[in-house]
Scaffold this motif. Structure first.
Motif, PDB file in Angstrom:
ATOM      1  N   GLY A 102       0.715  -1.168  -0.036  1.00 63.42           N
ATOM      2  CA  GLY A 102       0.081   0.107  -0.114  1.00 63.42           C
ATOM      3  C   GLY A 102       0.684   1.310  -0.140  1.00 63.42           C
ATOM      4  O   GLY A 102       0.420   2.358   0.175  1.00 63.42           O
ATOM      5  N   GLY A 103       2.014   1.299  -0.279  1.00 64.30           N
ATOM      6  CA  GLY A 103       3.066   2.467  -0.233  1.00 64.30           C
ATOM      7  C   GLY A 103       3.613   2.473   1.123  1.00 64.30           C
ATOM      8  O   GLY A 103       3.405   1.958   2.160  1.00 64.30           O
ATOM      9  N   ARG A 104       4.726   2.951   1.018  1.00 66.44           N
ATOM     10  CA  ARG A 104       5.701   3.129   2.197  1.00 66.44           C
ATOM     11  C   ARG A 104       5.952   4.747   2.467  1.00 66.44           C
ATOM     12  O   ARG A 104       6.254   5.530   1.720  1.00 66.44           O
ATOM     13  N   THR A 105       5.996   4.864   4.051  1.00 63.66           N
ATOM     14  CA  THR A 105       6.469   6.063   4.345  1.00 63.66           C
ATOM     15  C   THR A 105       7.686   5.779   5.360  1.00 63.66           C
ATOM     16  O   THR A 105       7.594   4.904   6.285  1.00 63.66           O
ATOM     17  N   CYS A 106       8.690   6.406   5.235  1.00 64.09           N
ATOM     18  CA  CYS A 106       9.894   6.048   5.978  1.00 64.09           C
ATOM     19  C   CYS A 106      10.570   7.313   6.755  1.00 64.09           C
ATOM     20  O   CYS A 106      10.569   8.415   6.350  1.00 64.09           O
ATOM     21  N   LEU A 107      10.744   7.126   7.747  1.00 61.17           N
ATOM     22  CA  LEU A 107      11.309   8.088   8.937  1.00 61.17           C
ATOM     23  C   LEU A 107      12.619   7.856   9.312  1.00 61.17           C
ATOM     24  O   LEU A 107      12.796   6.767   9.792  1.00 61.17           O
ATOM     25  N   THR A 108      13.761   8.763   9.271  1.00 65.05           N
ATOM     26  CA  THR A 108      15.096   8.379   9.537  1.00 65.05           C
ATOM     27  C   THR A 108      15.254   8.934  11.143  1.00 65.05           C
ATOM     28  O   THR A 108      14.805  10.085  11.542  1.00 65.05           O
ATOM     29  N   SER A 109      15.772   8.362  11.891  1.00 66.08           N
ATOM     30  CA  SER A 109      15.885   8.486  13.080  1.00 66.08           C
ATOM     31  C   SER A 109      17.567   9.045  13.494  1.00 66.08           C
ATOM     32  O   SER A 109      18.278   8.429  12.843  1.00 66.08           O
ATOM     33  N   GLY A 110      17.698  10.063  14.096  1.00 69.78           N
ATOM     34  CA  GLY A 110      19.055  10.619  14.650  1.00 69.78           C
ATOM     35  C   GLY A 110      19.413   9.672  15.706  1.00 69.78           C
ATOM     36  O   GLY A 110      18.882   8.723  16.290  1.00 69.78           O
ATOM     37  N   ALA A 111      20.949   9.716  16.218  1.00 70.11           N
ATOM     38  CA  ALA A 111      21.381   9.064  17.103  1.00 70.11           C
ATOM     39  C   ALA A 111      20.664   9.085  18.406  1.00 70.11           C
ATOM     40  O   ALA A 111      20.741   8.187  19.292  1.00 70.11           O
ATOM     41  N   ALA A 112      19.922  10.066  18.725  1.00 75.91           N
ATOM     42  CA  ALA A 112      19.333  10.437  19.870  1.00 75.91           C
ATOM     43  C   ALA A 112      17.846   9.753  19.957  1.00 75.91           C
ATOM     44  O   ALA A 112      16.890   9.877  21.121  1.00 75.91           O
ATOM     45  N   GLY A 113      17.355   9.091  18.961  1.00 75.24           N
ATOM     46  CA  GLY A 113      16.250   8.628  18.621  1.00 75.24           C
ATOM     47  C   GLY A 113      15.290   9.738  17.723  1.00 75.24           C
ATOM     48  O   GLY A 113      15.730  10.512  17.324  1.00 75.24           O
ATOM     49  N   LEU A 114      13.819   9.469  17.846  1.00 79.34           N
ATOM     50  CA  LEU A 114      13.055  10.389  17.169  1.00 79.34           C
ATOM     51  C   LEU A 114      11.609  10.359  17.723  1.00 79.34           C
ATOM     52  O   LEU A 114      11.308   9.356  18.149  1.00 79.34           O
ATOM     53  N   GLN A 115      11.051  11.302  17.731  1.00 76.48           N
ATOM     54  CA  GLN A 115       9.545  11.565  18.432  1.00 76.48           C
ATOM     55  C   GLN A 115       8.789  12.202  17.256  1.00 76.48           C
ATOM     56  O   GLN A 115       9.092  13.357  16.694  1.00 76.48           O
ATOM     57  N   VAL A 116       7.635  11.462  16.568  1.00 74.16           N
ATOM     58  CA  VAL A 116       6.841  12.471  15.653  1.00 74.16           C
ATOM     59  C   VAL A 116       5.365  12.301  16.025  1.00 74.16           C
ATOM     60  O   VAL A 116       4.683  11.171  16.292  1.00 74.16           O
ATOM     61  N   SER A 117       4.608  13.391  16.064  1.00 72.81           N
ATOM     62  CA  SER A 117       3.361  13.462  16.060  1.00 72.81           C
ATOM     63  C   SER A 117       2.634  13.577  14.559  1.00 72.81           C
ATOM     64  O   SER A 117       3.319  14.431  13.681  1.00 72.81           O
ATOM     65  N   PHE A 118       1.553  12.942  14.143  1.00 70.16           N
ATOM     66  CA  PHE A 118       1.017  13.069  12.627  1.00 70.16           C
ATOM     67  C   PHE A 118      -0.325  13.996  12.859  1.00 70.16           C
ATOM     68  O   PHE A 118      -1.293  13.616  13.487  1.00 70.16           O
ATOM     69  N   LYS A 119      -0.399  14.653  11.725  1.00 72.08           N
ATOM     70  CA  LYS A 119      -1.676  15.552  11.779  1.00 72.08           C
ATOM     71  C   LYS A 119      -2.811  14.801  11.192  1.00 72.08           C
ATOM     72  O   LYS A 119      -3.829  14.732  11.799  1.00 72.08           O
ATOM     73  N   SER A 120      -2.361  14.005  10.555  1.00 76.79           N
ATOM     74  CA  SER A 120      -3.344  13.130   9.659  1.00 76.79           C
ATOM     75  C   SER A 120      -2.814  11.843   9.168  1.00 76.79           C
ATOM     76  O   SER A 120      -1.893  12.054   8.293  1.00 76.79           O
ATOM     77  N   MET A 121      -3.080  10.682   9.704  1.00 72.88           N
ATOM     78  CA  MET A 121      -2.205   9.475   9.053  1.00 72.88           C
ATOM     79  C   MET A 121      -3.432   8.377   9.013  1.00 72.88           C
ATOM     80  O   MET A 121      -4.268   8.278   9.682  1.00 72.88           O
ATOM     81  N   PRO A 122      -3.328   7.672   7.565  1.00 78.39           N
ATOM     82  CA  PRO A 122      -4.075   6.436   7.775  1.00 78.39           C
ATOM     83  C   PRO A 122      -3.749   5.345   8.761  1.00 78.39           C
ATOM     84  O   PRO A 122      -2.538   5.439   9.443  1.00 78.39           O
TER      85      PRO A 122
END
Length: 136
Positions: A102-122
């Protein structure tokens, strides 16, 4: 169509992303951004709130609704936020369908990790992690 997003540096919050989200055995209510060490966590709410599904380390999951680890809300609720703990993965690709479809979304994390909030996500029904980051 592939969508690739990159977040570098610290675990700063990235708000307003327009896109698409996991658990350990059963979903649990979590304190904001609570996530086990070296895990990848998906939450039903923004800001790391709501129910959480967590996968330890760099564990891939082709179907959040079946297998050893299940996410009880997968398929019925969208992902509101994602946290990648330090040393868990260099990147996380998530997919709206099982078996990485169904398609890919990729997020890259830095050495300290990652936190992301999504406004609209399926919905998200599968994910993969990589130590080498997102590649086109």
């Amino acid at each position: 169509m592939r969508k690739i997003l990159t977040a570098l540096g610290t675990t700063g919050l990235m708000a307003g992303l327009m896109l698409g989200a996991p658990a350990q055995a059963q979903a649990v209510e979590a304190a904001a951004w609570e996530c086990p060490t070296k895990s990848v966590c998906f939450y039903t709410g923004a800001g790391g709130t709501g129910q959480r599904c967590a996968w330890p380390g760099a564990q891939n999951d082709p179907d959040w609704r079946s297998g050893d680890l299940k996410c009880s809300w997968a398929g019925s609720r969208p992902v509101g936020s994602l946290r990648v703990m330090p040393n868990a993965a260099g990147s996380v690709s998530h997919y709206p369908d099982a078996n990485y479809g169904g398609g890919r979304t990729c997020l890259t994390s830095g050495a300290a990790g990652l936190q992301v909030s999504f406004k609209s996500m399926p919905r998200v029904l599968s994910h993969k992690t990589s130590s080498s980051g997102c590649s086109v």
